[in-house]
Scaffold this active site. Structure first.
Site, PDB file in Angstrom:
ATOM      1  N   LEU A   1       0.812  -1.212   0.000  1.00 45.57           N
ATOM      2  CA  LEU A   1       0.000   0.000   0.000  1.00 45.57           C
ATOM      3  C   LEU A   1       0.845   1.261   0.000  1.00 45.57           C
ATOM      4  O   LEU A   1       0.441   2.289  -0.549  1.00 45.57           O
ATOM      5  CB  LEU A   1      -0.931   0.015   1.223  1.00 45.57           C
ATOM      6  CG  LEU A   1      -2.050  -1.020   1.245  1.00 45.57           C
ATOM      7  CD1 LEU A   1      -2.802  -0.959   2.573  1.00 45.57           C
ATOM      8  CD2 LEU A   1      -3.010  -0.811   0.082  1.00 45.57           C
TER       9      LEU A   1
ATOM     10  N   MET B   1       9.301   5.249   8.479  1.00 41.07           N
ATOM     11  CA  MET B   1       9.253   4.339   9.627  1.00 41.07           C
ATOM     12  C   MET B   1       8.977   2.898   9.236  1.00 41.07           C
ATOM     13  O   MET B   1       9.069   2.002  10.074  1.00 41.07           O
ATOM     14  CB  MET B   1       8.167   4.803  10.607  1.00 41.07           C
ATOM     15  CG  MET B   1       8.435   6.152  11.231  1.00 41.07           C
ATOM     16  SD  MET B   1       9.865   6.158  12.335  1.00 41.07           S
ATOM     17  CE  MET B   1       9.237   5.172  13.692  1.00 41.07           C
ATOM     18  N   GLY B   2       8.611   2.637   7.990  1.00 39.70           N
ATOM     19  CA  GLY B   2       8.329   1.254   7.630  1.00 39.70           C
ATOM     20  C   GLY B   2       7.562   1.145   6.329  1.00 39.70           C
ATOM     21  O   GLY B   2       7.582   2.045   5.489  1.00 39.70           O
TER      22      GLY B   2
ATOM     23  N   ASP C   1       2.384  13.701  13.923  1.00 39.02           N
ATOM     24  CA  ASP C   1       2.615  13.710  12.481  1.00 39.02           C
ATOM     25  C   ASP C   1       1.299  13.882  11.732  1.00 39.02           C
ATOM     26  O   ASP C   1       0.988  13.125  10.818  1.00 39.02           O
ATOM     27  CB  ASP C   1       3.320  12.426  12.046  1.00 39.02           C
ATOM     28  CG  ASP C   1       4.005  12.572  10.683  1.00 39.02           C
ATOM     29  OD1 ASP C   1       4.294  13.721  10.284  1.00 39.02           O
ATOM     30  OD2 ASP C   1       4.259  11.554  10.027  1.00 39.02           O
TER      31      ASP C   1
END
Length: 513
Positions: A25, A30-31, A142
């Site tokens: 997706l 962060m990942g 964020d």
């Protein structure tokens, strides 16, 4: 290499922690996020895998486990539910509800900007979700378009706030992690995150104000070149009013954005929900029905701590003469600006981060209406397509704008009202400053003066921002707040006059010009 592929290149049909991968997706700092199917239930989920370099930090892992537990307990229609959290092969993961619609960033990319009503409605939904997050003791940290997911028809979008990848309990930490990583997105980061100050729920209020500005204008509040310039702007530049860039935006939302983006956390809305309700009410010409209050608990609870900078320049006991106070504040302000710039550059140097502006009152109605009517009659209509001016033309037009503003100011000037909660007087100053800024923004300087003129207009926007802060304080009956706002304005008198003289202005180089 095999371990790296284990989490970054999962293909359709592969399994991770028992979840069957369908497709990727998205990816972020962060990942990585996958669409997956939950075993047994055959439920589609958004599966977020945290980057191994973050997972290698034991402090991060402890926080991740604790905050995942807290986040999973949040049940709110505007917060993406978290179904499960864990660790597989040393890689932490979160399983969340999959929302099939686009994120708000993609909608903006398609539409450019939103109608004021649609923007206010979406902000109100996001604000309600943030209130739930803050009530659980977390700060999102964020808030940005990509972290707002949409579902439903375009006309009736349902908004979900998502991505707790950088949300964390903030009992002792600020915007910089122990490893020097900057937490947040530079276009939406609060000043206290930049300066390393204490962070609470009001940092998300600031980011939500930035997001409202983005929805109304299609631009971020401070579109600067380079990360250091953006950080400096968040620390020092006045909050921009959306209607100056997007005339179709309701001026009623200007005050909402400007207050939400106040440099001082204590000058912002106490909760995200208060911001959302103010935005919706402003478009109806009403005041919110609920009283303002903070809803944050635990480490997210608001706390009052002085921030470095001009806003700390409270006058000493016993009022100084205005000229003495202006000289003192000007010298301290110059030092504060330099220190803030150094802090911004330092934060950028050691960090990272992705690169992804109140209601009314009718006091003084008759006199104010007459003044507004005359201002409207005397204000020259802007050119349909502004032409680049020569230097003499720019000086003549700008000085004419400053002269009109100065005359309006002299008609109402009252030394006794300057630092008091006289609401009609404060309203008049805001009106004159707004007219001046709008007139100046309509001018197109010759290229050699473009930089100097832009800085001069930004200095005038600072006057407008501080006058708005003084008006808000006057409406609250806060005399100390009025005086602090006036002091912040006066501290930049010398800078503003110097910029005007650099261009060659006459009237505009005078105080109150």
């Amino acid at each position: 290499m095999a371990e790296e592929r284990r989490w970054t290149d999962l293909s359709a049909g592969e399994e991770f922690a028992g979840y069957r991968i369908e497709r990727t997706l998205g990816r972020g700092g962060m990942g990585i996020l996958y669409l997956a199917v939950e075993p047994g239930l055959e439920r589609r989920v958004a599966l977020k895998l945290i980057a191994p370099e973050a997972a290698a930090d034991e402090v991060f892992l402890r926080r991740f486990a604790e905050e995942s537990r807290i986040a999973a307990s949040i049940e709110h229609p505007n917060v993406v539910p978290i179904y499960a959290a864990g660790e597989e092969d040393g890689v932490p993961y979160l399983a969340m509800r999959y929302v099939s619609g686009p994120d708000l960033g993609r909608r903006l990319a398609r539409e450019g900007r939103l109608a004021p009503r649609a923007a206010a409605d979406l902000i109100a939904q996001v604000a309600n979700g943030l209130d739930a997050i803050h009530a659980a003791g977390l700060v999102h940290r964020d808030v940005k378009p990509a972290n707002v997911l949409l579902s439903g028809a375009t006309e009736e979008d349902h908004a979900y706030i998502t991505d707790f990848g950088v949300a964390r309990n903030v009992a002792t930490e600020s915007g910089l992690t122990q490893t020097g990583r900057f937490v947040g997105t530079l276009d939406y980061v609060a000043p206290e995150q930049v300066s390393g100050g204490q962070v609470d729920a009001r940092a998300d209020v600031y980011a939500l104000g930035c997001l409202l500005y983005k929805l109304l204008t299609g631009e971020v509040p401070f579109p600067r070149d380079g990360e250091a310039a953006k950080l400096y702007a968040h620390l020092n530049d006045p909050p921009p009013a959306p209607s100056l860039l997007a005339p179709q935006s309701s001026m009623a939302l200007d005050d909402v954005v400007v207050r939400a983006m106040s440099k001082e956390p204590g000058d912002r809305y106490p909760s995200a929900g208060d911001l959302g309700r103010a935005a919706v009410a402003a478009l109806s010409g009403e005041r919110p029905t609920l009283p303002e209050r903070t809803v944050a608990t635990g480490a997210a609870a608001t706390r009052e701590s002085p921030q470095a900078g001009m806003s700390d320049l409270d006058p000493p006991r016993g009022r100084e003469k205005p000229d003495t106070r202006r000289r003192r504040l000007t010298s301290i302000a110059v030092a504060a600006v330099g220190a803030a710039m150094a802090a911004a550059v330092l934060a950028f140097a050691i960090g990272g981060g992705e690169d992804e502006r109140g209601g009314g009152g009718d006091e003084g109605g008759g006199e104010r209406a007459a003044l507004e009517s005359r201002d409207a009659r005397e204000r020259p209509a802007p050119d349909p397509a502004p032409q680049t001016l020569t230097r003499p033309e720019l000086i003549a037009k700008a000085d004419a704008i400053c002269e009109r503003s100065k005359q309006r100011y002299l008609e109402v000037r009252d030394a006794e009202s300057e630092y008091t909660t006289d609401v009609p007087y404060a309203e008049a100053l805001v009106r004159f400053a707004k007219s001046r800024v709008r007139g100046l923004r309509d001018l197109r300087p010759p290229p050699p003066l473009a930089g100097s003129f832009r800085r001069y207009v930004e200095a005038q926007e600072w006057v407008l921002a501080t006058d708005r802060q003084a008006l808000a304080a006057a409406r609250r009956g806060d005399a100390a707040g009025v005086e602090a706002a006036r002091d912040r304005r006066d501290a930049q008198d010398a800078l503003r006059e110097g910029l005007a003289r650099e261009i060659g202005f006459d009237v505009c180089s005078m105080r109150q010009g």
